[in-house]
Scaffold this motif. Sequence first.
Motif, short mmCIF file in Angstrom:
data_model
loop_
_atom_site.label_atom_id
_atom_site.label_comp_id
_atom_site.label_asym_id
_atom_site.label_seq_id
_atom_site.Cartn_x
_atom_site.Cartn_y
_atom_site.Cartn_z
N MET A 12 28.40 18.96 -16.13
CA MET A 12 29.22 17.77 -16.41
C MET A 12 28.38 16.50 -16.28
SD MET A 12 31.99 16.57 -17.52
CE MET A 12 32.86 18.10 -17.64
N ARG A 13 27.47 16.44 -15.32
CA ARG A 13 26.59 15.27 -15.20
C ARG A 13 25.77 15.10 -16.48
NH1 ARG A 13 25.44 17.39 -9.92
NH2 ARG A 13 23.29 17.86 -10.55
N ARG A 14 25.26 16.22 -17.02
CA ARG A 14 24.48 16.15 -18.26
C ARG A 14 25.33 15.69 -19.43
NH1 ARG A 14 21.30 21.00 -16.76
NH2 ARG A 14 22.91 22.21 -17.79
N ILE A 15 26.58 16.17 -19.50
CA ILE A 15 27.46 15.78 -20.60
C ILE A 15 27.73 14.27 -20.54
CG2 ILE A 15 29.84 15.97 -21.46
CD1 ILE A 15 29.68 18.99 -20.63
N VAL A 16 28.09 13.76 -19.36
CA VAL A 16 28.37 12.33 -19.24
C VAL A 16 27.10 11.53 -19.55
CG1 VAL A 16 29.10 10.49 -17.66
CG2 VAL A 16 30.28 12.70 -17.62
N ALA A 17 25.96 11.97 -19.04
CA ALA A 17 24.69 11.28 -19.32
C ALA A 17 24.41 11.25 -20.82
CB ALA A 17 23.55 11.95 -18.57
N SER A 18 24.74 12.36 -21.52
CA SER A 18 24.46 12.42 -22.97
C SER A 18 25.34 11.46 -23.75
CB SER A 18 24.63 13.85 -23.48
OG SER A 18 26.00 14.20 -23.56
#
Length: 127
Positions: A12-18
């Motif tokens: 989820m951190r990667r998704i939000v960062a993307s």
Amino acid sequence: MRALVIDDSRTMRRIVASVLEPLGFEVVQAGDGQEALDVLEQGVEVDLACVDWNMPVMDGLTFVTRVRARREWRDVTLMMVTTESEHGQIVRALAAGAHEYVIKPFTPEIIRGKLELLGLVRAGQTA
């Protein structure tokens, strides 16, 4: 601009960062509220924090309350990004000092729209 993405899920951190990076944010990540407070205590300045509610060690609501209690962090925009969808939870988060509330799952357009409302990205800026 810099964003702090706080979620116990690495995915989820990667998704939000993307979503945030193409909008011009440099992203710093934390796995829970305490880790995020530690980042701020180290002097890392952020314009935005995207905060999950349900995390081990320190939950998102406690993080929001702690940030709002500190004068030097009052300018940080706080946006809850969580699965908590009950009206009462939303009211509690906003009363504690969150500026916006996004319910998972979300689309990049929803995040961008909230950031436009908050004045952190220009209208029409693409993700």
